[in-house]
Design a protein around this motif. Structure first.
Motif, PDB file in Angstrom:
ATOM      1  N   SER A 189      39.625  51.265  30.086  1.00 12.26           N
ATOM      2  CA  SER A 189      38.279  50.786  29.734  1.00 12.26           C
ATOM      3  C   SER A 189      38.088  49.347  30.227  1.00 12.26           C
ATOM      4  O   SER A 189      37.060  49.003  30.823  1.00 12.26           O
ATOM      5  CB  SER A 189      38.103  50.868  28.223  1.00 12.26           C
ATOM      6  OG  SER A 189      37.062  50.043  27.821  1.00 12.26           O
ATOM      7  N   PHE A 190      39.111  48.495  30.004  1.00  7.60           N
ATOM      8  CA  PHE A 190      39.012  47.099  30.451  1.00  7.60           C
ATOM      9  C   PHE A 190      38.960  47.015  31.976  1.00  7.60           C
ATOM     10  O   PHE A 190      38.177  46.249  32.540  1.00  7.60           O
ATOM     11  CB  PHE A 190      40.205  46.283  29.937  1.00  7.60           C
ATOM     12  CG  PHE A 190      40.083  45.871  28.492  1.00  7.60           C
ATOM     13  CD1 PHE A 190      38.849  45.697  27.891  1.00  7.60           C
ATOM     14  CD2 PHE A 190      41.223  45.635  27.718  1.00  7.60           C
ATOM     15  CE1 PHE A 190      38.731  45.308  26.562  1.00  7.60           C
ATOM     16  CE2 PHE A 190      41.124  45.248  26.393  1.00  7.60           C
ATOM     17  CZ  PHE A 190      39.876  45.089  25.813  1.00  7.60           C
ATOM     18  N   TYR A 191      39.808  47.824  32.645  1.00  8.73           N
ATOM     19  CA  TYR A 191      39.821  47.718  34.114  1.00  8.73           C
ATOM     20  C   TYR A 191      38.541  48.280  34.743  1.00  8.73           C
ATOM     21  O   TYR A 191      38.031  47.736  35.728  1.00  8.73           O
ATOM     22  CB  TYR A 191      41.076  48.361  34.716  1.00  8.73           C
ATOM     23  CG  TYR A 191      42.121  47.282  34.945  1.00  8.73           C
ATOM     24  CD1 TYR A 191      41.924  46.309  35.923  1.00  8.73           C
ATOM     25  CD2 TYR A 191      43.249  47.191  34.149  1.00  8.73           C
ATOM     26  CE1 TYR A 191      42.833  45.279  36.111  1.00  8.73           C
ATOM     27  CE2 TYR A 191      44.171  46.165  34.330  1.00  8.73           C
ATOM     28  CZ  TYR A 191      43.957  45.212  35.315  1.00  8.73           C
ATOM     29  OH  TYR A 191      44.833  44.190  35.488  1.00  8.73           O
ATOM     30  N   MET A 192      38.004  49.353  34.156  1.00  6.44           N
ATOM     31  CA  MET A 192      36.747  49.876  34.706  1.00  6.44           C
ATOM     32  C   MET A 192      35.601  48.902  34.397  1.00  6.44           C
ATOM     33  O   MET A 192      34.676  48.758  35.198  1.00  6.44           O
ATOM     34  CB  MET A 192      36.455  51.269  34.138  1.00  6.44           C
ATOM     35  CG  MET A 192      37.378  52.348  34.683  1.00  6.44           C
ATOM     36  SD  MET A 192      37.275  52.493  36.486  1.00  6.44           S
ATOM     37  CE  MET A 192      35.696  53.292  36.673  1.00  6.44           C
ATOM     38  N   ALA A 228      40.518  47.138  41.087  1.00  7.98           N
ATOM     39  CA  ALA A 228      40.396  47.313  39.631  1.00  7.98           C
ATOM     40  C   ALA A 228      40.474  48.794  39.259  1.00  7.98           C
ATOM     41  O   ALA A 228      41.107  49.158  38.268  1.00  7.98           O
ATOM     42  CB  ALA A 228      39.075  46.703  39.141  1.00  7.98           C
ATOM     43  N   VAL A 229      39.844  49.646  40.071  1.00  5.67           N
ATOM     44  CA  VAL A 229      39.861  51.091  39.776  1.00  5.67           C
ATOM     45  C   VAL A 229      41.280  51.643  39.942  1.00  5.67           C
ATOM     46  O   VAL A 229      41.733  52.468  39.154  1.00  5.67           O
ATOM     47  CB  VAL A 229      38.857  51.846  40.694  1.00  5.67           C
ATOM     48  CG1 VAL A 229      38.927  53.339  40.449  1.00  5.67           C
ATOM     49  CG2 VAL A 229      37.449  51.334  40.455  1.00  5.67           C
ATOM     50  N   VAL A 230      42.000  51.147  40.953  1.00  6.85           N
ATOM     51  CA  VAL A 230      43.388  51.595  41.132  1.00  6.85           C
ATOM     52  C   VAL A 230      44.226  51.137  39.929  1.00  6.85           C
ATOM     53  O   VAL A 230      44.984  51.915  39.350  1.00  6.85           O
ATOM     54  CB  VAL A 230      43.977  51.034  42.453  1.00  6.85           C
ATOM     55  CG1 VAL A 230      45.459  51.380  42.566  1.00  6.85           C
ATOM     56  CG2 VAL A 230      43.230  51.620  43.647  1.00  6.85           C
ATOM     57  N   PHE A 231      44.040  49.866  39.534  1.00  3.62           N
ATOM     58  CA  PHE A 231      44.804  49.346  38.382  1.00  3.62           C
ATOM     59  C   PHE A 231      44.490  50.165  37.120  1.00  3.62           C
ATOM     60  O   PHE A 231      45.350  50.364  36.278  1.00  3.62           O
ATOM     61  CB  PHE A 231      44.486  47.873  38.117  1.00  3.62           C
ATOM     62  CG  PHE A 231      44.977  46.942  39.199  1.00  3.62           C
ATOM     63  CD1 PHE A 231      45.842  47.386  40.194  1.00  3.62           C
ATOM     64  CD2 PHE A 231      44.587  45.600  39.231  1.00  3.62           C
ATOM     65  CE1 PHE A 231      46.288  46.535  41.199  1.00  3.62           C
ATOM     66  CE2 PHE A 231      45.041  44.748  40.223  1.00  3.62           C
ATOM     67  CZ  PHE A 231      45.880  45.219  41.220  1.00  3.62           C
ATOM     68  N   ALA A 232      43.233  50.602  36.991  1.00  5.76           N
ATOM     69  CA  ALA A 232      42.823  51.364  35.795  1.00  5.76           C
ATOM     70  C   ALA A 232      43.686  52.602  35.606  1.00  5.76           C
ATOM     71  O   ALA A 232      43.906  53.050  34.484  1.00  5.76           O
ATOM     72  CB  ALA A 232      41.357  51.765  35.910  1.00  5.76           C
TER      73      ALA A 232
END
Ligand SMILES: Nc1nc2c(ncn2[C@@H]2O[C@H](COP(=O)(O)OP(=O)(O)OP(=O)(O)O)[C@@H](O)[C@H]2O)c(=O)[nH]1
Length: 408
Positions: free
Chosen positions: A214-217, A199-203
């Motif tokens: 904001s959504f991914y974090m 998720a952090v990489v996608f962010a």
């Protein structure tokens, strides 16, 4: 490992949904109402606070540290977006990199308390990272900026992502390590750390899209919280030694049974003598072996560790006649299974070891049997408690009759 694969895939499903949800939201929610924008912008900070508090309450030091690091990383990312020069990219990239590396590192760290020396050292470690990142950003080095701009490979879709290729290159080995950690030691916390890492990489892929980071974090923090709750549930409802559902889980199951069910009580024969002869550690190995056979029971039964060397199998919607063939199979499988124990006291010197192995075989073979008592719900035994008592009496009869058999 392969046998556990379907279970692992099912466990991964919530994480896969949480990883897909932010992209779906960004593409499908046309506009966030003005009143909600501030809330969405600060959602990861709020979720970080909730996760830190829960981790503190549940004594999960590792999750506490990474949730705190995630909150700080998002704070850094938000500040970075307000800075338009190289320092913005540097701050965003370093915040993300530090968080991902923390997720990998803390997957290898043992739980050792939060307000202890170890807990405080970990918090100091995170504070040090904040200071180093702030220092590097303040330095505004043109060398670092040039490194972040390096194009290592010429792939079109990779160029469209906002994440610098150097950062991706650093994250790749960390991701592989985290995947291997999950395969070798599966568990809710490690799975959550891996999903949060993604998720952090996608962010960092498309921070140009509104609310993307904001959504991914937020997803990363929901994932960490979910892992924390799952892990706490497992601790409360799973037996640590055997991995079977524990007595507390059995109690829940008993409350949901309908009008037809059968309950079997199972006990390892002469286990005290076995423990006394071979030692408690070997006894534990035997319990694990027995539990793995019971866990594989067919016929719709679910096995629980009742306590000590006693187990229970509950067959909902079955009568005694229907479940006896499945219990017989389990009993026979255990009787026919030979547990090979490696000798523990191994000589240090290779030569001495070779001589000793010549004299004594390095392994020991043991086997055990179990006795089973089974009862069903009928007009005489109307509640789960009655049926369990009847199964317990039947177990006693199986022991009296010579063990390694089923009584009803
Ligand atoms: N290794 C190990 N031993 C356990 C555990 N829990 C209980 N025990 C041992 O299990 C033994 C239970 O023995 P008993 O209830 O006397 O019965 P038994 O020797 O199995 O004999 P029968 O039931 O009559 O066949 C005791 O020695 C306990 O110490 C455990 O988690 N690990």
């Amino acid at each position: 490992m392969l046998r556990a694969l379907p279970g692992q895939l099912a466990a991964a499903l919530p994480y896969a949904l949480l990883l897909a949800l932010p992209a779906w939201l960004v593409n499908h929610v046309a506009r966030i109402p003005a009143g909600l924008q501030l809330f969405v912008d600060n959602l990861p900070l709020l979720l970080s606070g909730i996760c830190v508090l829960l981790a503190f309450g549940f004594h999960r030091g590792r999750t506490l540290v990474v949730a705190l690091a995630a909150g700080l990383a998002y704070w850094g990312m938000s500040l970075a977006e307000a800075v338009s020069d190289n320092r913005g990219v540097l701050l965003f990239s370093l915040a993300q990199l530090a968080l991902c590396l923390n997720l990998t590192l803390f997957a290898f760290v043992r739980e050792r308390g939060m307000l202890s020396k170890f807990g405080l050292t970990r918090l100091g470690f995170i504070a040090l990272q904040v200071a180093v990142i702030a220092g590097l950003v303040a330095l505004d080095s043109s060398l670092l900026a040039a490194v972040l701009e390096l194009q290592l490979v010429d792939i079109v879709w990779l160029e469209r992502l906002y994440i610098p290729q150097v950062i991706l290159l650093l994250l790749l080995p960390a991701l592989v390590i985290l995947i291997v950690r999950n395969l070798l030691q599966p568990g809710a916390t490690h799975a959550a750390f891996l999903a949060a890492f993604l998720a952090v990489v996608f962010a960092a892929f498309r921070p140009d899209l509104p609310y993307w980071d904001s959504f991914y974090m937020s997803a990363a923090l929901v994932i960490l919280t979910f892992g924390l709750l799952q892990d706490s549930y497992r601790m409360a409802f799973r037996d640590e030694l055997t991995g079977l559902p524990a007595r507390r889980a059995m109690q829940h199951k008993l409350n949901t049974l309908g009008n037809e069910y059968a309950i079997a009580m199972l006990d390892v024969d002469h286990f005290k003598k076995f423990n006394d002869t071979h030692g408690h550690e070997v006894g534990d190995q035997v319990l694990k072996m027995v539990a793995s056979h019971l866990g594989a029971v067919t016929g719709g039964g679910t096995a629980y560790r009742y306590g000590g060397e006693e187990f229970t199998i509950i067959f909902p919607r079955r009568n005694i006649k229907q479940c006896i063939p499945h219990l017989s199979k389990v009993r026979e499988n255990i009787e026919n299974y030979t547990l090979v124990l490696r000798r523990r006291e191994r000589p240090r010197k290779a030569e001495k070891g070779r001589r000793q192995r010549g004299r004594n075989p390095p392994t020991k073979r043991v086997s055990v049997t179990i006795s089973i008592g089974v009862a069903e719900r009928n007009q005489k035994w109307t509640t789960p408690r009655d049926v369990m008592e009847a199964a317990d009496k039947a177990l006693y009869r199986a022991k009296e009759k010579g063990r390694n058999q089923i009584s009803r």
